[in-house]
Design an enzyme around this catalytic site. Structure first.
Site, PDB file in Angstrom:
ATOM      1  CD  GLU A 228      54.341  -2.019  73.241  1.00 11.56           C
ATOM      2  OE1 GLU A 228      54.716  -2.188  74.614  1.00 11.56           O
ATOM      3  OE2 GLU A 228      53.245  -1.625  72.853  1.00 11.56           O
ATOM      4  CB  VAL A 229      59.250  -6.094  72.318  1.00 14.95           C
ATOM      5  CG1 VAL A 229      59.576  -7.489  72.984  1.00 14.95           C
ATOM      6  CG2 VAL A 229      60.224  -6.025  71.296  1.00 14.95           C
ATOM      7  CG  ASP A 230      56.795  -9.859  74.685  1.00 13.03           C
ATOM      8  OD1 ASP A 230      56.860 -10.612  73.634  1.00 13.03           O
ATOM      9  OD2 ASP A 230      57.719  -9.781  75.310  1.00 13.03           O
TER      10      ASP A 230
ATOM     11  CG  ASN B 106      55.673 -14.436  70.893  1.00 12.05           C
ATOM     12  OD1 ASN B 106      56.486 -15.255  70.724  1.00 12.05           O
ATOM     13  ND2 ASN B 106      55.915 -13.611  71.921  1.00 12.05           N
TER      14      ASN B 106
ATOM     15  CG  ASN C 190      55.564 -23.277  73.795  1.00 13.97           C
ATOM     16  OD1 ASN C 190      54.288 -23.708  74.242  1.00 13.97           O
ATOM     17  ND2 ASN C 190      56.478 -23.026  74.720  1.00 13.97           N
TER      18      ASN C 190
ATOM     19  N   GLY D  74      62.228 -26.034  71.717  1.00 10.18           N
ATOM     20  CA  GLY D  74      61.117 -26.491  70.926  1.00 10.18           C
ATOM     21  C   GLY D  74      60.033 -27.499  71.661  1.00 10.18           C
TER      22      GLY D  74
ATOM     23  CB  SER E 186      50.387 -13.567  77.786  1.00 11.90           C
ATOM     24  OG  SER E 186      50.103 -13.144  78.941  1.00 11.90           O
TER      25      SER E 186
ATOM     26  NE  ARG F 260      67.337 -12.253  65.318  1.00  8.78           N
ATOM     27  CZ  ARG F 260      68.411 -11.669  65.678  1.00  8.78           C
ATOM     28  NH1 ARG F 260      69.244 -12.186  66.698  1.00  8.78           N
ATOM     29  NH2 ARG F 260      68.733 -10.549  65.140  1.00  8.78           N
TER      30      ARG F 260
ATOM     31  CG  LEU G 228      60.103 -10.833  64.565  1.00 13.40           C
ATOM     32  CD1 LEU G 228      58.808 -11.484  64.961  1.00 13.40           C
ATOM     33  CD2 LEU G 228      60.824 -11.103  63.468  1.00 13.40           C
TER      34      LEU G 228
ATOM     35  NE  ARG H  63      67.344  -6.127  66.315  1.00 14.48           N
ATOM     36  CZ  ARG H  63      67.496  -7.217  67.126  1.00 14.48           C
ATOM     37  NH1 ARG H  63      67.026  -8.429  66.602  1.00 14.48           N
ATOM     38  NH2 ARG H  63      68.203  -7.144  68.386  1.00 14.48           N
TER      39      ARG H  63
HETATM   40  C1  GRF Z   1      58.740 -20.503  76.170  1.00 12.50           C
HETATM   41  O1  GRF Z   1      58.740 -20.320  77.625  1.00 12.50           O
HETATM   42  C2  GRF Z   1      58.359 -19.325  75.481  1.00 12.50           C
HETATM   43  O2  GRF Z   1      57.338 -18.480  76.417  1.00 12.50           O
HETATM   44  C3  GRF Z   1      59.419 -18.379  75.279  1.00 12.50           C
HETATM   45  O3  GRF Z   1      60.374 -19.020  75.175  1.00 12.50           O
HETATM   46  C4  GRF Z   1      60.213 -20.518  75.751  1.00 12.50           C
HETATM   47  C5  GRF Z   1      60.393 -21.639  74.526  1.00 12.50           C
HETATM   48  O4  GRF Z   1      60.413 -22.498  75.216  1.00 12.50           O
HETATM   49  N1  GRF Z   1      59.030 -17.118  74.278  1.00 12.50           N
HETATM   50  P1  GRF Z   1      60.419 -24.037  74.299  1.00 12.50           P
HETATM   51  O5  GRF Z   1      61.580 -24.032  72.980  1.00 12.50           O
HETATM   52  O6  GRF Z   1      58.941 -24.019  73.315  1.00 12.50           O
HETATM   53  O7  GRF Z   1      60.536 -25.423  74.834  1.00 12.50           O
END
Ligand code: GRF
Length: 183
Positions: A139-141, A103, A14, A12, A132, A89, A91, A63
């Protein structure tokens, strides 16, 4: 003030950075949602007065069933955007057709989509790496890229690399949220 919900699964960092930078300043973080009852981010959100709702994917048989519940809950929050901050996950279209979401991904997309991107990016022969923010599609990412930042990784060990990834993520993600909300 525009409203967002943040989805996360683990540490967490971010999530915390988004709340610290944006909450009650430029957006309202109405709720955080996690699929992992043990996610460290739950405590972090709490510290800033943001409640977390736990939706454990293990309690759903498919899912689609999980996504249906998630969509229903997000709909009830009346948010302008769902922000996936380390939400681990995959989606289905049940989610991606109905919820406007972005994302963060720890690579320079379209390179290294999907799982284990951090290691694959680090171990690649490339001199640069980066992060990014993209729109969420089935489509994933694979959705439209909203923001990116790169750095020279050629002299880095893995720990320094990981720190640089997180630093870049924390720099571009709040700005990307605002940009998407304003467009
Ligand atoms: C990040 O590096 C993000 O890009 C990836 O998962 C990580 C999550 O880190 N999808 P945090 O939980 O925000 O520390």
């Amino acid at each position: 003030m525009k409203k967002i919900v943040i989805l996360f699964s683990g540490e967490g960092s971010n999530l915390e950075n988004l709340i610290k930078t944006l909450h009650k300043k430029s957006v309202e973080v109405v709720m955080a949602i996690t699929n992992n009852p043990d996610a460290k981010g739950i405590e972090k959100a709490k510290r800033y007065g943001v409640d977390t709702m736990i939706l454990n994917h293990k309690q759903y048989t498919s899912r689609e069933e999980f996504d249906t519940k998630l969509v229903k809950y997000i709909d009830s929050l009346n948010v302008d955007l769902a922000v996936l901050a380390g939400f681990m996950r995959i989606l289905t279209p049940v989610f991606t057709d109905q919820i406007k979401a972005i994302n963060i991904h720890p690579s320079l997309l379209p390179l290294f989509k999907g799982a284990d991107a951090l290691n694959r990016s680090f171990n690649s022969p490339m001199k640069v790496a980066g992060v990014s923010v993209h729109k969420v599609v089935s489509e994933v990412d694979g959705g439209e890229i909203v923001a990116q930042k790169c750095f020279d990784k050629s002299q880095m060990d893995f720990e320094t690399f990981k720190e640089s990834i997180h630093r870049c993520e924390h720099e571009i993600f709040p700005r990307a949220v605002i940009e998407v909300l304003n467009n």
